[in-house]
Design a protein around this motif. Structure first.
Motif, short mmCIF file in Angstrom:
data_model
loop_
_atom_site.label_atom_id
_atom_site.label_comp_id
_atom_site.label_asym_id
_atom_site.label_seq_id
_atom_site.Cartn_x
_atom_site.Cartn_y
_atom_site.Cartn_z
N LEU A 1 1.30 33.80 -11.41
CA LEU A 1 1.70 32.77 -12.37
C LEU A 1 0.50 32.32 -13.21
O LEU A 1 0.61 32.17 -14.43
CB LEU A 1 2.31 31.57 -11.64
N LEU A 2 -0.64 32.12 -12.56
CA LEU A 2 -1.83 31.68 -13.29
C LEU A 2 -2.18 32.69 -14.39
O LEU A 2 -2.50 32.31 -15.53
CB LEU A 2 -3.03 31.52 -12.34
N ALA A 3 -2.09 33.97 -14.06
CA ALA A 3 -2.38 34.99 -15.06
C ALA A 3 -1.35 34.92 -16.18
O ALA A 3 -1.70 35.00 -17.37
CB ALA A 3 -2.39 36.37 -14.40
N GLU A 4 -0.09 34.72 -15.82
CA GLU A 4 0.97 34.70 -16.83
C GLU A 4 0.82 33.55 -17.83
O GLU A 4 1.06 33.72 -19.02
CB GLU A 4 2.34 34.62 -16.16
N VAL A 5 0.44 32.37 -17.33
CA VAL A 5 0.33 31.24 -18.26
C VAL A 5 -1.00 31.25 -19.01
O VAL A 5 -1.21 30.43 -19.90
CB VAL A 5 0.51 29.87 -17.56
N GLY A 6 -1.91 32.15 -18.62
CA GLY A 6 -3.13 32.30 -19.40
C GLY A 6 -4.35 31.54 -18.90
O GLY A 6 -5.23 31.21 -19.70
N ALA A 7 -4.43 31.27 -17.59
CA ALA A 7 -5.65 30.66 -17.06
C ALA A 7 -6.74 31.73 -16.98
O ALA A 7 -6.45 32.88 -16.67
CB ALA A 7 -5.38 30.08 -15.68
N HIS A 8 -7.97 31.35 -17.25
CA HIS A 8 -9.06 32.35 -17.28
C HIS A 8 -9.85 32.42 -15.97
O HIS A 8 -10.84 33.14 -15.90
CB HIS A 8 -10.03 32.03 -18.43
N VAL B 1 -1.68 24.66 -21.75
CA VAL B 1 -1.52 25.58 -20.61
C VAL B 1 -1.17 24.79 -19.36
O VAL B 1 -0.33 25.20 -18.55
CB VAL B 1 -2.80 26.42 -20.40
N ALA B 2 -1.81 23.63 -19.19
CA ALA B 2 -1.52 22.80 -18.03
C ALA B 2 -0.04 22.44 -18.01
O ALA B 2 0.63 22.51 -16.97
CB ALA B 2 -2.36 21.53 -18.06
N GLU B 3 0.48 22.10 -19.19
CA GLU B 3 1.89 21.72 -19.25
C GLU B 3 2.79 22.88 -18.86
O GLU B 3 3.72 22.74 -18.05
CB GLU B 3 2.20 21.25 -20.68
N LYS B 4 2.48 24.05 -19.41
CA LYS B 4 3.27 25.23 -19.09
C LYS B 4 3.20 25.52 -17.58
O LYS B 4 4.21 25.80 -16.93
CB LYS B 4 2.74 26.43 -19.90
N LEU B 5 1.99 25.45 -17.06
CA LEU B 5 1.79 25.75 -15.64
C LEU B 5 2.60 24.80 -14.76
O LEU B 5 3.35 25.21 -13.87
CB LEU B 5 0.29 25.64 -15.33
N LEU B 6 2.48 23.51 -15.04
CA LEU B 6 3.19 22.54 -14.20
C LEU B 6 4.70 22.72 -14.31
O LEU B 6 5.41 22.63 -13.30
CB LEU B 6 2.79 21.11 -14.61
N SER B 7 5.18 23.00 -15.52
CA SER B 7 6.64 23.08 -15.62
C SER B 7 7.16 24.34 -14.93
O SER B 7 8.22 24.33 -14.31
CB SER B 7 7.11 22.97 -17.08
N ARG B 8 6.39 25.42 -14.97
CA ARG B 8 6.85 26.62 -14.24
C ARG B 8 6.74 26.41 -12.73
O ARG B 8 7.56 26.91 -11.97
CB ARG B 8 6.07 27.85 -14.68
N LEU B 9 5.73 25.70 -12.31
CA LEU B 9 5.64 25.38 -10.88
C LEU B 9 6.88 24.61 -10.45
O LEU B 9 7.49 24.90 -9.41
CB LEU B 9 4.39 24.52 -10.60
N GLU B 10 7.25 23.62 -11.27
CA GLU B 10 8.40 22.79 -10.93
C GLU B 10 9.66 23.63 -10.85
O GLU B 10 10.45 23.50 -9.90
CB GLU B 10 8.55 21.71 -12.01
N GLN B 11 9.85 24.51 -11.82
CA GLN B 11 11.10 25.28 -11.85
C GLN B 11 11.15 26.38 -10.80
O GLN B 11 12.18 26.64 -10.21
CB GLN B 11 11.27 25.92 -13.23
N GLU B 12 10.01 27.07 -10.59
CA GLU B 12 10.09 28.28 -9.79
C GLU B 12 9.49 28.16 -8.40
O GLU B 12 9.77 28.98 -7.54
CB GLU B 12 9.38 29.44 -10.53
N PHE B 13 8.64 27.17 -8.17
CA PHE B 13 7.93 27.14 -6.88
C PHE B 13 8.34 25.99 -5.97
O PHE B 13 8.34 26.16 -4.75
CB PHE B 13 6.42 27.05 -7.13
N PHE B 14 8.63 24.83 -6.56
CA PHE B 14 8.81 23.66 -5.71
C PHE B 14 9.93 23.84 -4.67
O PHE B 14 9.82 23.34 -3.55
CB PHE B 14 9.07 22.42 -6.57
#
Ligand SMILES: Nc1ncnc2c1ncn2[C@@H]1O[C@H](COP(=O)(O)O)[C@@H](O)[C@H]1O
Ligand SMILES: Nc1ncnc2c1ncn2[C@@H]1O[C@H](COP(=O)(O)O)[C@@H](O)[C@H]1O
Ligand SMILES: Nc1ncnc2c1ncn2[C@@H]1O[C@H](COP(=O)(O)O)[C@@H](O)[C@H]1O
Ligand code: NA
Ligand code: NA
Ligand code: NA
Lengths: 100, 328, 328, 328, 100, 100
Positions: free
Chosen positions: A24-31, A67-80
């Motif tokens: 996920l980190l790679a997908e949302v673009g974290a370096h 990116v933080a926003e994208k990351l958190l929202s995907r965490l919420e939808q797919e991981f929680f």
């Protein structure tokens, strides 16, 4: 010296989420990211540090605000729903903006 | 026969390995601050699996692969089939949700390496020889039931989200390349290639201290299992009974199959132990990843806090007695 | 006699265990970047205590509990009493604050398992037999002085805040169930239940490599003690002298008691060593929790940086010479 | 002679140590989730270096220091000189930047303890005796080339910033007191002081299980080396060839020198192995600190992913064959 | 209860930087620090936790704002070119201002 | 996606404070915590990581602001005199407010 505002996203979760999380980190673009093993207690019970498969990890990643926003929202939808997990963001200031 | 059994039972209960296991349970119950570092736990696991695989491989190189194939395939088949009757039993007898029934079935079809090692220890203690290559049965029995269980569970569930789409592929990958199977099979191959010559070199490390290391490891496993005892209320009487009766049934089945494929008394006992044992590391990890909707308390607790201690203490001598009974 | 003593001394100073300890001190002094991982430190501790307890338990099962009771009670009594004269000495001779005097008294009444192990090692090295069940003395001597010391300290202090109210109860709990006592007593019971049969199984792990493991552990302990050497200025000359003279006095006392309860030359030496040794793990941890007002530099430094190295290097052969002298 | 060599080669390739190394490479290539805890890695390193040093020290105490001095000085000289021809070769043959050439030269002049240990293992496996005090050669060969390499590199660079001014001093400090040299030399001295009497006490820990521990460690080293294989594209064909050809040349040189200083067949082989081996822990760490401008991919990858595996598998029997050839 | 604003400077870097970093902390006047081993990934590649010499550490240090500024600017000038490193600052509130 | 303001309270202290601290966290109403071993240096001397009893731990706990205040003030009153300890709070934003 110039510091620039960034978001630090901290994720504490069971070690099993490690590989999906990296993906996920790679997908949302974290370096980059930083990761370490932790013990913890939360709504899904205590996690001791013996059996590797059931341990907790803490992942810290510095990213620009969008990116933080994208990351958190995907965490919420797919991981929680699937993993014992806590995630939060903090305002930080970094050097070398282009790195993140 | 009865006297014999009580003899066998007490030989097991008074072995250092089982007593240290009990000490670990006590440590957990009185909430002692004794704690093994994670690195020690992992090290002991790596050591036990590597040593076990290596010894098994050397044994295969001595016995010839031909002798191993039939019983190994039988063991694998048994692992594959067990979920097929445990699932409906749990689903309809235990009134469990389909996904929970599938997850538990996976655990009881798979195996526990530590239970297996304790059984070999036991046989060594009573001077009962066994086929050293039985490690190969352990290696092939870990994954099939996990795959069957996940498939059973998946059939009852909707589609997964994007990140987890490849989850079936990664499940198969994990089944073949996962830590424990990889180490066991890898060390087996290394052992088979080295043979006796290689064994001579590493015997003082991989063989001689093995039983002592196991005793130390079971102290830790006692703590791990003991911490789970408080969850027993959550699982209900059906699963508690299930955790004791199924091992006995599967133990019988394993022993019978062992007899029909021509194993020795020791080997027959070990196949019984494998069938009776249930997984509490590989299977739970796979369930969390591939069937995250299943409830961990329902699958981990019976396996770790009931079946594992039962097998370690009472089960092993029972399966040995059964093997003796059937082979005569 | 004198020649004899120098012989005994050099046998100790040139043993791998003591030399590795010295190497560790050197590593600390030259600030080498050599560092043992915490997990290794904990593992070595677990191993040494478990092995020691287990061997002791097997020895009790051979000797019979009856033989052990009297000397064990004597040892326990000695531990309980030592703080009663060390406290006034420190308070009035050393002009220390009451709470510091109490804390130091607790340390010197309690014992050091590593010093004890090094002494058994030494006896083995010079082929001097000893009662293996002496481990039981070690087990019963750790806690009493700590409890007495804390009580002495508490009497001089005001009431504690809410969170720490239960601190006396938790002190007693810690004294009985704390990590080191639990492991030692637990392994002792396991060993007593298994007896010789169990020992045969785990000897290659718990007994054969024991001396080598101790050598490695003392390398680490040398580093730990060496890092404390720079704190010596903080403790002043009184405590430095105290850290050498008290062990000699207590060693004498232990040896005399050992003689009167009928221990062998080796066992008498060990009781002397126990009396002379001071705690640097269990006692400091208890003081931090139960007497947090005491100054750690004053109790930990003498125990760890003076008494421990002194006993390891010179003390042990001295107590042996004393035992020899008194038993003839 | 040829048959002989293939015999020697297969004896090496089928030893548990080398096979576990291969298994580790496989684990890295298939991205297995097998992972050794850091604490285990460090523990194995500490154990291997301490055991090696101790054995070497005991051997020196038996052989007398006089016998050791000449070959040790020769070994040290060889280590010092190697960078003097590898540097120009890399600089002008390989067209590398001066600082990178200097860094690589430092690696190939220095040595790999694990390669050395695997070679002693190999000699033991084929029952070829060797001078146990050869450990002393290992100890003195680690640092000189690193110092020479850093000096070569510094000469081509500008002044450093304030914090790093003392870097040359700290380099020398590290060369003498660094973790691995300290442990090796320290244990050597301990061993020399204890002699045979001390060895008897710790042999079951430091000697008997040594080969097995090495096998486990090489499993981990296989993973470490395997993870570097993907970097091979970054280093280019010149450095790949360099990583195989230079060890062969230096191996020859070491063997010849071994012959002239009068070492046995085994000892000659070991001097060849040391000359041929390249550092992948001490040297890279020193370069990061003292020549941070050098590119790690260029010095670490050839040393860890080419030369190390090459020496472990093929190199060692080659240097043995060379030694045999030259000594006859 | 009175809390006071301070800066938390977090530095993630290769373990080799440990000693120079400690020296720098002392030079700029930090009164303490906290340090632990981490795994990580960044522009200079993955850092696993096996070989101690190549591992990553995370250093956290609480300092008054002017010290934070000095610390970050010296990191930028003297460390960034030499070590794999990330550094950032966060606003925190502490008790016992005089401690830092 | 909605994030909510919370306080992250970080406590660095000697391992001996572990059990009293856990008790305190429960008393003030924290719903979870995360804990890991650290090394450190401060006014009460260096803490290395060898002897478990003397090591340092870092505890991180996310709580609503009033709980943070209660937690910090009880730390100040009951813990600071007894244990080597540093405590500070940071503003963070979490998902799932009801979890904390
Ligand atoms: N309030 C909290 N503060 C800090 N960490 C928490 C908190 N709640 C949960 N955690 C961590 O997040 C992990 C998963 O949380 P949970 O899903 O609630 O079990 C726990 O094991 C803790 O390590
Ligand atoms: N964006 C990031 N977020 C968190 N940690 C990072 C990030 N980038 C790098 N790091 C950490 O800093 C270390 C050095 O970074 P680098 O110099 O980019 O290789 C990495 O190994 C990571 O542990
Ligand atoms: N300024 C600081 N920044 C970060 N951590 C600190 C600081 N001061 C102290 N610490 C940590 O808090 C622990 C206890 O601090 P002290 O009570 O000052 O010895 C130390 O061992 C450090 O881990
Ligand atoms: Na099964
Ligand atoms: Na004492
Ligand atoms: Na070389």
């Amino acid at each position: 010296m110039n510091t620039h505002p960034m978001k630090l996203v901290t994720i504490i979760c069971e070690a099993l989420a490690r590989e999906p999380l990296k993906k996920l980190l790679a997908e949302v673009g974290a370096h980059g990211y930083t990761l370490f093993a932790v013990e913890g207690d939360g709504s899904q019970g205590r996690r001791t540090a013996d059996i590797q498969e059931f341990a907790n990890i803490q992942v810290e990643v510095i990213v620009p605000p969008p990116v933080a926003e994208k990351l958190l929202s995907r965490l919420e939808q797919e991981f929680f729903a699937k993993f014992a997990m806590v995630a939060y963001e903090t305002d930080v200031r970094v050097l070398r903006r282009e790195k993140f | 026969m009865q006297i014999d059994f009580f003899h066998a039972l007490s030989a097991n209960l008074l072995s250092p390995a089982v007593l240290f296991f009990a000490l670990g349970i006590v440590a957990a119950l009185i909430k002692s601050d004794l704690k093994f570092p994670e690195a020690l736990y992992v090290t002991l696991t790596i050591y036990l699996l590597t040593a076990l695989g290596f010894k098994g491989g050397v044994a295969i190189s001595e016995a010839g692969i031909a002798k191993v194939i039939l019983p190994a395939l039988t063991a694998m088949l048994l692992g594959t089939l067990i979920p097929l009757w445990t699932y409906p039993l749990l689903r309809f007898g235990g009134k469990l949700r389909p996904v929970d029934a599938a997850a538990i079935a996976a655990h009881y079809g798979s195996v526990s390496a530590v239970t297996f090692i304790t059984a070999t220890n036991y046989l060594k203690g009573i001077n009962e020889p066994y086929e050293n290559y039985a490690t190969a049965f352990l290696a092939v029995m870990e994954s099939p039931a996990i795959i069957v269980g996940v498939l059973l569970g998946k059939m009852t569930l909707e589609k997964q989200s994007s990140i987890f789409n490849g989850s079936l592929k990664s499940l198969l990958r994990e089944a073949v390349f996962g830590r424990s199977v990889f180490l066991l099979v890898g060390a087996l191959i290394v052992g088979a290639l080295c043979g006796k010559v290689g064994m001579d070199k590493v015997e003082p490390f991989f063989v001689t201290p093995f039983q002592g290391v196991l005793a130390l490891f079971l102290l830790e496993m006692g703590m791990v299992a003991g911490q789970r005892l408080s969850d027993l209320k959550k699982v209900g009487p059906f699963l508690v009974a299930f955790g004791i009766i199924m091992p006995l049934l599967h133990g019988c089945l394993g022993v019978l199959l062992g007899k029909y494929v021509g194993l020795s008394l020791g080997g027959t006992t070990l196949l019984g132990v494998l069938a009776a044992s249930s997984s509490y590391i590989a299977a739970p990890a796979a369930m969390r990843l591939s069937l995250p909707e299943a409830n961990p308390a329902l699958y981990l607790t019976p396996s770790l806090a009931i079946t594992f201690p039962f097998n370690i203490t009472i089960g092993i001598p029972v399966y040995f007695a059964l093997a003796k009974f059937f082979l005569n």
